[in-house]
Design a protein around this motif. Sequence first.
Motif, PDB file in Angstrom:
ATOM      1  N   VAL A   1       0.849  -1.185   0.000  1.00 51.59           N
ATOM      2  CA  VAL A   1       0.000   0.000   0.000  1.00 51.59           C
ATOM      3  C   VAL A   1       0.887   1.239   0.000  1.00 51.59           C
ATOM      4  CG1 VAL A   1      -1.934   1.120   1.165  1.00 51.59           C
ATOM      5  CG2 VAL A   1      -1.518  -1.311   1.539  1.00 51.59           C
ATOM      6  N   THR A   2       0.555   2.198  -0.848  1.00 51.21           N
ATOM      7  CA  THR A   2       1.284   3.464  -0.852  1.00 51.21           C
ATOM      8  C   THR A   2       0.621   4.409   0.138  1.00 51.21           C
ATOM      9  OG1 THR A   2       1.732   3.120  -3.186  1.00 51.21           O
ATOM     10  CG2 THR A   2       2.163   5.327  -2.302  1.00 51.21           C
ATOM     11  N   VAL A   3       1.333   4.701   1.216  1.00 47.30           N
ATOM     12  CA  VAL A   3       0.752   5.543   2.263  1.00 47.30           C
ATOM     13  C   VAL A   3       1.565   6.828   2.387  1.00 47.30           C
ATOM     14  CG1 VAL A   3      -0.093   3.540   3.538  1.00 47.30           C
ATOM     15  CG2 VAL A   3       2.146   4.480   4.083  1.00 47.30           C
ATOM     16  N   PRO A   4       0.923   7.911   2.844  1.00 47.07           N
ATOM     17  CA  PRO A   4       1.682   9.141   3.047  1.00 47.07           C
ATOM     18  C   PRO A   4       2.678   8.954   4.195  1.00 47.07           C
ATOM     19  CG  PRO A   4      -0.593   9.416   3.789  1.00 47.07           C
ATOM     20  CD  PRO A   4      -0.505   8.068   3.151  1.00 47.07           C
ATOM     21  N   ASP A   5       3.804   9.671   4.118  1.00 48.15           N
ATOM     22  CA  ASP A   5       4.814   9.557   5.176  1.00 48.15           C
ATOM     23  C   ASP A   5       4.276  10.032   6.503  1.00 48.15           C
ATOM     24  OD1 ASP A   5       6.989   8.278   4.308  1.00 48.15           O
ATOM     25  OD2 ASP A   5       8.003  10.058   3.497  1.00 48.15           O
ATOM     26  N   HIS A   6       3.488  11.111   6.438  1.00 41.30           N
ATOM     27  CA  HIS A   6       2.972  11.682   7.686  1.00 41.30           C
ATOM     28  C   HIS A   6       1.467  11.823   7.615  1.00 41.30           C
ATOM     29  CE1 HIS A   6       7.082  12.516   8.825  1.00 41.30           C
ATOM     30  NE2 HIS A   6       7.266  12.996   7.604  1.00 41.30           N
TER      31      HIS A   6
ATOM     32  N   SER B  29     -20.751   4.048   4.784  1.00 43.63           N
ATOM     33  CA  SER B  29     -21.075   4.827   3.590  1.00 43.63           C
ATOM     34  C   SER B  29     -19.800   5.350   2.940  1.00 43.63           C
ATOM     35  CB  SER B  29     -21.984   5.988   3.971  1.00 43.63           C
ATOM     36  OG  SER B  29     -21.912   6.996   2.998  1.00 43.63           O
ATOM     37  N   LEU B  30     -19.605   4.996   1.674  1.00 39.30           N
ATOM     38  CA  LEU B  30     -18.436   5.484   0.937  1.00 39.30           C
ATOM     39  C   LEU B  30     -18.476   7.006   0.830  1.00 39.30           C
ATOM     40  CD1 LEU B  30     -17.982   3.058  -2.064  1.00 39.30           C
ATOM     41  CD2 LEU B  30     -16.456   3.383  -0.143  1.00 39.30           C
ATOM     42  N   GLU B  31     -19.677   7.539   0.670  1.00 41.65           N
ATOM     43  CA  GLU B  31     -19.827   8.998   0.549  1.00 41.65           C
ATOM     44  C   GLU B  31     -19.255   9.682   1.782  1.00 41.65           C
ATOM     45  OE1 GLU B  31     -23.789  10.209  -0.123  1.00 41.65           O
ATOM     46  OE2 GLU B  31     -23.993   9.069  -1.982  1.00 41.65           O
ATOM     47  N   LYS B  32     -19.624   9.127   2.938  1.00 38.26           N
ATOM     48  CA  LYS B  32     -19.173   9.729   4.194  1.00 38.26           C
ATOM     49  C   LYS B  32     -17.642   9.642   4.291  1.00 38.26           C
ATOM     50  CE  LYS B  32     -20.040  11.603   8.106  1.00 38.26           C
ATOM     51  NZ  LYS B  32     -20.790  12.837   8.303  1.00 38.26           N
ATOM     52  N   ILE B  33     -17.104   8.498   3.862  1.00 36.50           N
ATOM     53  CA  ILE B  33     -15.651   8.306   3.920  1.00 36.50           C
ATOM     54  C   ILE B  33     -14.950   9.351   3.049  1.00 36.50           C
ATOM     55  CG2 ILE B  33     -13.782   6.723   3.254  1.00 36.50           C
ATOM     56  CD1 ILE B  33     -15.598   4.418   4.158  1.00 36.50           C
TER      57      ILE B  33
ATOM     58  N   LEU C 126      -5.500   8.509   5.181  1.00 37.99           N
ATOM     59  CA  LEU C 126      -5.204   7.084   5.398  1.00 37.99           C
ATOM     60  C   LEU C 126      -6.403   6.422   6.078  1.00 37.99           C
ATOM     61  CD1 LEU C 126      -3.114   4.733   5.357  1.00 37.99           C
ATOM     62  CD2 LEU C 126      -2.384   5.471   7.619  1.00 37.99           C
ATOM     63  N   VAL C 127      -6.746   5.229   5.594  1.00 33.86           N
ATOM     64  CA  VAL C 127      -7.839   4.461   6.200  1.00 33.86           C
ATOM     65  C   VAL C 127      -7.241   3.205   6.820  1.00 33.86           C
ATOM     66  CG1 VAL C 127      -9.996   3.224   5.751  1.00 33.86           C
ATOM     67  CG2 VAL C 127      -9.489   5.318   4.488  1.00 33.86           C
ATOM     68  N   LEU C 128      -7.633   2.913   8.061  1.00 32.39           N
ATOM     69  CA  LEU C 128      -7.152   1.711   8.734  1.00 32.39           C
ATOM     70  C   LEU C 128      -8.307   0.719   8.829  1.00 32.39           C
ATOM     71  CD1 LEU C 128      -5.187   3.494  11.583  1.00 32.39           C
ATOM     72  CD2 LEU C 128      -4.203   2.350   9.591  1.00 32.39           C
TER      73      LEU C 128
ATOM     74  N   GLU D 180     -10.155   2.153  -2.104  1.00 36.43           N
ATOM     75  CA  GLU D 180      -8.904   2.426  -2.823  1.00 36.43           C
ATOM     76  C   GLU D 180      -9.160   2.974  -4.222  1.00 36.43           C
ATOM     77  OE1 GLU D 180      -5.506  -0.307  -0.786  1.00 36.43           O
ATOM     78  OE2 GLU D 180      -6.738  -1.251  -2.303  1.00 36.43           O
ATOM     79  N   ARG D 181     -10.265   2.517  -4.837  1.00 33.01           N
ATOM     80  CA  ARG D 181     -10.595   3.053  -6.159  1.00 33.01           C
ATOM     81  C   ARG D 181     -10.848   4.555  -6.098  1.00 33.01           C
ATOM     82  NH1 ARG D 181     -13.451  -1.737  -7.672  1.00 33.01           N
ATOM     83  NH2 ARG D 181     -15.349  -0.924  -6.773  1.00 33.01           N
ATOM     84  N   LEU D 182     -11.231   5.047  -4.919  1.00 35.79           N
ATOM     85  CA  LEU D 182     -11.481   6.479  -4.780  1.00 35.79           C
ATOM     86  C   LEU D 182     -10.200   7.233  -4.449  1.00 35.79           C
ATOM     87  CD1 LEU D 182     -14.801   6.077  -2.818  1.00 35.79           C
ATOM     88  CD2 LEU D 182     -14.541   6.778  -5.192  1.00 35.79           C
ATOM     89  N   GLY D 183      -9.069   6.508  -4.464  1.00 40.44           N
ATOM     90  CA  GLY D 183      -7.790   7.165  -4.284  1.00 40.44           C
ATOM     91  C   GLY D 183      -7.316   7.262  -2.853  1.00 40.44           C
ATOM     92  N   LEU D 184      -7.979   6.555  -1.934  1.00 35.45           N
ATOM     93  CA  LEU D 184      -7.568   6.598  -0.530  1.00 35.45           C
ATOM     94  C   LEU D 184      -6.791   5.328  -0.187  1.00 35.45           C
ATOM     95  CD1 LEU D 184     -10.692   7.806   1.452  1.00 35.45           C
ATOM     96  CD2 LEU D 184      -8.368   8.614   1.736  1.00 35.45           C
ATOM     97  N   PRO D 185      -5.586   5.462   0.409  1.00 32.70           N
ATOM     98  CA  PRO D 185      -4.864   4.242   0.780  1.00 32.70           C
ATOM     99  C   PRO D 185      -5.516   3.561   1.999  1.00 32.70           C
ATOM    100  CG  PRO D 185      -3.652   6.186   1.477  1.00 32.70           C
ATOM    101  CD  PRO D 185      -4.844   6.682   0.709  1.00 32.70           C
TER     102      PRO D 185
END
Lengths: 363, 290
Positions: B36-41, B91-95, B102-104, B119-124
Amino acid sequence: MGMNVTTAGELIPERVMREQRDSSLRRTLLFASGAMVLLLASVLVSAVLGAVHISPRAILAALGGNHAALSTAEQMILLQVRLPRIVTAGIIGAALSLAGVLFQGLFRNPMADPYVLGTSGGAAVGAAFGIFLFPATTLLGFSAAASFAFLGSIVTIILVYSLARTGGKTPMVPLLLAGMAVSIILGEASSVLVYLGDEVSFNARNLALWLHGTITAISWPQILLASGMLLAGGILCIPLRPVLDLFALGEEYAQQLGIRIELARAALIIVASLFTAAAVLLGGVISFVGLLVPHIIRLMVGPEHGRLLLLSAICGASYLILADTVARTVHAPSEFPVGIITAFIGAPVLIYLLRRSKREYAL
Amino acid sequence: MKSFLRMMTRVLMAALLLSSCAFASRVVRDEVGRDVTVPDHPHRLICLAPSVTDTVYRLGRGGDIAGVTDYTKYPAEAAEKPSVGGIINPSLEKIVSLQADLVLAVADLNSLELVHSIERLGLPVFVVHPLGLEGIYRSIEDIGGVIGEPAKARELVGLLRQREQAVRQRVAGKDAPTVFYVLWHDPIMTAGHGAFITELIEIAGGRSISSDLAAEWTRISFEVVLARQPRYLLLVRGSETTLEALRQQANWRKLDAVRNARVFYVDDRMIFSSPVALDALEELAREFHP
C-alpha cells in the motif's frame, strides 16, 4: 403481428384495425414518456440524497458549468460514488423486471419471478463459495462472490433445463418444479457452508447481507459490461414480444400459428436468464422487484407484451433507484440491504393496485 | 545579483524540499500482504473498526482521527468522532467527505470488497489482521509504523507484555476452574479453538470446556455441555443471557453451575483486538482467582 390479420382480419374491417393500432401506439408512447419522466425524476432525487448532504443548488450550478460550486470531495462523491451506484441500481431494476415479464409470460404463471429456475439457489451457493473460500480474489473487477454467483446462476439454469427435458420437449410444469427443487437444495447447501464454518463470523454476516441484495460501489468498466448484457437482452426481446402475446392465448394456438414452441421457449429462457444473471452479478439476490414490477405495470397498462416489456424496464429501473436511495439514506451512514426495502415498498403497492382494480386480473 | 540568485536558488530548494515532505509517500506491506502506498505523515485517519480506534488513541494520535465506525466505545471520547457507518456497511460517501489521507481497516471485519472500493477512490487502506494476543501486539506495532509512531508502539507493546506476564505469574500453579463460555443460550453458542476469548480464558488461569471445538464461534449441543459439567459459566456482562434467564429453563437447571449460581462475568472489552483486551484479561484473572 400476423395474428390480427389471420384471425380477426376477416371479421373486423382493415380501417378499424389500423385505427386501433395507431391509438395503441399513441398510448404506448404516452405511457413511455410518462415512465421516462419518472425515471429522470428518480435519478435526480437519488443524486441529491445521500449520507453526505450536497446542496441541490450547488449541483445545478455545477451542471450549468460552474465547477467551483462543488468541492473536490463533493465532485468525487457525486461522480465516483453516487452516480455509478444510481446507474447500477437502474440496470439491475430494469434487468430483473424484464426477466420477470419474460418468465411470467413463458410460464403463464403470476408467481414466476427472475429466480424461478433456481437461479437464487445457484447464486447463493456461488456467493458462499466466493465469500468463504476466495475472499481476496477479484475477477474483471467483480468480487469472487459476485463472479461465482453469476456462474452459479447460469449453471443452475442449464441443470434445471436439462432435468426437465424429456423426449426433445421441455414441458412447463416439470420445468417449474425442477426449478423449485434445485433452488431449495442449493439454497440450503449455502446454509450448510455457513453452519460448517462459522455462523456468527464476518463471512456469514456478509453472505446474509449479500443474499438480501446489496448494491456496492461498482466502477464504470463493470457497469459497461452489465449494461452490454442488458442491451443485448433488450434487443433479443424485440422478436420475442409477439411470441409472448401468442403464448398468452395458449401454446396450442401459438403452435397452430406457426410458432416453433420449443425454440421459442429456449430463447425466452436464455434471454430471461441473461437478465437475471446480469442482475445477480451487480447486486446479489434482490427479491420482489422482478415479481412485482411486471404485475404493477400490467395492472396499469394491460397485458400486451411490447408495452409491458418497455414500461417494466423503465419503471423497474426507477423503482430500484428509489429503493436503493432509501437503502443508503434511511440508516445513514450505515447502509441497508436493498432487498428489504424493495419488499416493504413493493408489496403494499401491489396489494393496493389489486384491490383497486375493478376487472378480473389475469396474465 | 549573484547573491540574490543564490538566495533564490536556496529558497527554491527549500520550497521543493518542504513540498516533497508534505506529499512524500512510501510503500508498506500491510498484514494481509498487500503493498500500500501511504503518506509519510498521515494526519487524517479513518478507523474502520473500534479496535483500531482504541489502538490509535493509545498511540497518542486520537486527535488525528477524522472518522470512526458505529458503536465505538473505547476510549469514551472516541464516540464523539463522526461515524462513517457500521463496520460491514459504512457509507463510501461519508468516507470521501471526511477527506482523510489514510484508512485503517481490519481483515475479517471489513470486507476486501469495501477495501477495494475505498482504494478506487484514491484513498490508501492499510489492513491489519490481529489474531490472538500476539496478533494484537503485532498490529499495534504495524499501526504505529504506518502512522509514524513506531517508538510509542514499541513502548506500548512492552507495557502490555508486562501486564500479560504479571497475569500469567499470578495464576501460575493455581487450580484452573473449568468454565463454559455462553455467548448465547438459545441456540447455545460458544467459542471454540482459536477464538480470542478461549486464549484469554487459558491465560487468566481457567480452562474452557469448549476449547477443542474447531470453529471460532459455534453452536454446541446441550448434551455435550451436560456431559462436560463445567464448574462455572462465563457470561457476558450486559447480555440478555443472564443467570436468571438460564434458571427458568429446565435444561439449564441440570447444570451444577446454574443450580449453585457459579457464574463469572466478562465484559465486551474481550472482543476487541486492541489494548483494552488486556483490561478484560486482568479482570478475568481476578474473577477466576480472587
